[in-house]
Design a protein around this motif. Structure first.
Motif: not given
Lengths: 209, 216
Positions: B130-137, B204-209
């Protein structure tokens, strides 16, 4: 069985059990025991080493999850074609889920042999349909689900090397309104297959190792 | 990142023109809009693999959810398969027999479907996702996905919906982007995602997926 041969088989199976004990957390205690009544109840019809015999299909090398799902379907009478009714409904009537699982893992661990009993002349066409489908006729690619070598995955069955008549019968029966499980895509797949396509596919698949 | 939208629209428009124009030349050979019967049978054919309500299906390959997908995106991808800009062992054969009017009719149909997400993703990394999705890295040059795909992951025109997408499918796309998309010499919309896909690590891919797979 000769004594020496039997000893060798027992040794192999002993090894298999050891491997299974590592792979599966709960290896069936009796698995591989030739004389075991549990396995014998099945191989009586499904043939030596479960390679298939007459109308009973090969179970050796089939995906464990698929075998389990079918045993459940027989038990719940969802798989309802004539041979299933006649033979399998009774065969699994007293089979608990735990035993079904153990049998599934055991049969999946046996090395399958190809039936090689289709029409060689139709195999090339069967292979093309298997890989590409016939999109103009709304026939889907089998490869998308059953894999490049018809090896299956999870509860999607291995088709490679099953007997021609068994494959042909299954593909015809979905078109005739028989079922094998709930929410299976196969009735839709089979609806568009004509007799020629079915013969070609069953021929090709019977040769796949 | 919100400011990226107008720029993106320009990029998209420019690239989409390049993509659409060659297609006009091969107008519907049948000359008629897809017949109703033809459309129904073809939809059934799609749903054999993509799930009976378009929710996606796990075959030997993961087959993506099409339900609720942006019609513009579906159309653009079918064209990419036909022109081999996007390579896939199954989809070229499927797509190349579709007339342009059939292609549009199919794409429009899926938009109206709304089954529950397919499910099955591990839940442990959803918060990271969720964090990656909404805020990026920012440190890894990964923009917030929400800037383009929307806060709810519903997509917009040529930007696909990610909400409810199969976990395994999203992973396969993000880890195999360069091998499957943007093939050949024509520049297309796939270039927009390429650096982002490249800059994400496997976990990171797994988390956002996992995160997008459970969005309704």
């Amino acid at each position: 069985m000769h004594k020496a041969r039997k000893l060798e088989v027992m040794k192999r199976i002993g090894l298999k059990i050891a491997i299974m004990a590592i792979v599966a957390s709960a290896a069936p205690v009796w698995a591989g025991d030739d004389e075991n009544p549990g396995v014998r109840n099945c191989t009586w019809c499904h043939g030596t080493s479960a390679q298939g015999y007459m109308v009973a299909p090969r179970l050796a090398g089939q995906r464990a999850q698929y075998i389990e799902s079918q045993l459940r379907s027989f038990h719940e009478h969802t798989r309802d074609n004539p041979f299933s009714k006649q033979y399998m409904w009774g065969a699994v009537a007293a089979l608990g889920p735990r035993e079904a699982r153990d049998l599934a893992i055991y049969f999946a661990s046996l090395v399958p042999k190809a039936a090689n009993d289709g029409d060689r002349d139709l195999a090339a066409r069967g292979r093309t349909i298997y890989l590409d489908g016939i999109p103009e006729a709304n026939i889907v690619s089998c490869y998308a689900c059953h894999g490049p070598n018809a090896e299956g995955v999870r509860d999607i069955p291995r088709l490679g090397g099953l007997a021609y008549f068994y494959l042909k019968g299954r593909l015809e029966q979905w078109g005739q309104g028989y079922h094998s499980g709930v929410e299976s895509p196969m009735p839709l797949v089979a609806r568009h297959l004509g007799p020629d396509e079915i013969e070609a596919l069953a021929s090709y698949l019977s040769f796949v190792k | 990142m919100v400011a990226a939208r107008p720029n993106l629209r320009l990029i998209l428009q420019a690239t989409m023109l390049a993509v659409i124009f060659p297609a006009v030349g091969c107008a519907d050979e049948m000359g008629t809009p897809a017949r109703q019967g033809g459309l129904v049978a073809k939809l059934e054919y799609c749903k054999t693999c993509h799930g009976l309500s378009g929710q996606g299906y796990l075959g030997y390959f993961p087959m993506p959810r099409l339900a609720g997908q942006q019609p513009e995106y579906i159309e653009a991808q079918l064209r990419a398969f036909i022109e081999r800009r996007r390579t896939n062992p199954i989809m070229f054969n499927v797509a190349h027999v579709l007339s342009p009017s059939m292609l549009t009719a199919l794409a429009t149909h899926f938009r109206g479907l709304n089954p529950k997400p397919f499910g099955g993703a591990p839940r442990g990394s959803i918060a990271t996702g969720k964090k990656i999705y909404e805020e990026g890295l920012p440190e890894a040059n990964v923009p917030a996905c929400s800037a383009c795909h929307g806060m709810e992951g519903k997509g917009h025109h040529e930007i696909p919906r990610l909400a409810g997408q199969l976990y395994a499918y999203t992973i396969s796309q993000l880890t195999g982007w360069k091998k499957e998309r943007g093939q050949g010499s024509a520049v297309d919309t796939s270039a927009i995602m390429a650096p982002t896909a490249h800059n994400l690590t496997r976990s990171q891919v797994e988390a956002v997926a996992a995160y997008v797979s459970q969005l309704q």
